[in-house]
Write an enzyme that holds these catalytic residues in place. Structure first.
Site, PDB file in Angstrom:
ATOM      1  CG  HIS A  75       4.628  -7.979   6.773  1.00 15.28           C
ATOM      2  ND1 HIS A  75       3.727  -7.469   7.667  1.00 15.28           N
ATOM      3  CD2 HIS A  75       4.205  -7.538   5.564  1.00 15.28           C
ATOM      4  CE1 HIS A  75       2.783  -6.779   7.027  1.00 15.28           C
ATOM      5  NE2 HIS A  75       3.066  -6.800   5.738  1.00 15.28           N
ATOM      6  CD  GLU A  94      -0.133  -3.629   7.854  1.00 14.97           C
ATOM      7  OE1 GLU A  94      -0.184  -3.024   8.946  1.00 14.97           O
ATOM      8  OE2 GLU A  94       0.139  -4.842   7.764  1.00 14.97           O
ATOM      9  CG  ASN A 124      -0.363  -0.622   2.424  1.00 16.19           C
ATOM     10  OD1 ASN A 124       0.549  -0.066   3.020  1.00 16.19           O
ATOM     11  ND2 ASN A 124      -0.820  -1.809   2.794  1.00 16.19           N
TER      12      ASN A 124
END
Ligand SMILES: [Zn+2]
Length: 232
Positions: free
Chosen positions: A175, A82, A35
């Site tokens: 991640h 997030e 993002n």
């Protein structure tokens, strides 16, 4: 286009759409992973990718606008899961006005190793100095790697903010990568170049023992980056 012309944070929302697409076209993420966000510090508002939406089906009105407390101010879509990770950086870092989060393959693979979580990204290439902030010599790794925290949590957001202290990037254990900068072009460039450095490190290790740069070499590279390019 009268509707678009009056849209809150239109310029920032357009940048979120454009750079979201670049995440895919530049190989920095897959599907709807990752993002991006852009801050308008004067208004205290940020534009951020909507949650789980195809980057090529996202238009400016789908981009969420939040205030720095995380309240949705405009946009019909749910913001990225997030959003806290972006917002916390903006709150603590006056030098940051754009954030890019990727699941780029080599950076993410490195962030899945014990070695990286203990020591960060090794200084294998001068481009890693892009993660340094203006002119300050860095102690410790140019890019740290934090341990794993569940995605979308405040714990992850806090650890990422702390891991990025004095830097424009941090590896997120098991991640991905978080990059930042004074504008979206800079933040995206950091994400892209660090993915390249992580790829080099991976390939170099398969060929031999990587030769690492000294703190002095990295410091000189960071100084040179201050005067590089066309200026902003
Ligand atoms: Zn992620």
């Amino acid at each position: 286009m009268a509707f678009l012309d009056g849209m809150l944070l239109l310029e920032e929302r357009r940048a979120v759409v454009e750079y979201g697409q670049r995440l895919l076209t530049h190989g920095l993420t897959r599907g709807t992973g990752g993002n991006v966000s852009v801050l308008n510090r004067g208004r205290g508002l940020l534009a951020i990718s909507p949650s789980g939406m195809d980057y090529f089906e996202t238009s400016p009105e789908d981009v969420a606008v939040l205030d720095l407390e995380g309240r949705v101010v405009d946009g019909k879509r749910k913001p990225s899961s997030e959003a806290d990770m972006h917002r916390m950086l903006y709150n603590g870092r006056p030098d940051v006005a754009a954030v890019v989060h990727t699941h780029s393959p080599f950076a993410t693979a490195l962030a899945c190793t014990r070695e990286a979580q203990a020591n960060g990204l090794p200084p294998i290439h001068y481009l890693a100095a892009l993660a340094g902030t203006a002119g300050k010599p860095l102690e410790g790794p140019y890019v740290r790697c934090i341990p794993y925290y569940p995605f979308g949590t405040e714990l992850l957001a806090q650890a990422a903010r702390d891991g990025m202290e004095g830097r424009f990037a941090v590896l997120l254990g098991n991640h991905g990568l978080l990059a930042a900068g004074p504008d979206i072009h800079y933040a995206f460039n950091v994400a892209e170049e660090l993915e390249f450095v992580c790829e080099l490190y991976c390939r170099a290790r398969t060929m031999g023992t990587p030769e690492l740069l000294s703190d002095e070499d990295m410091g000189v590279a960071m100084e040179r980056f201050q005067g590089y390019g066309q200026g902003r």
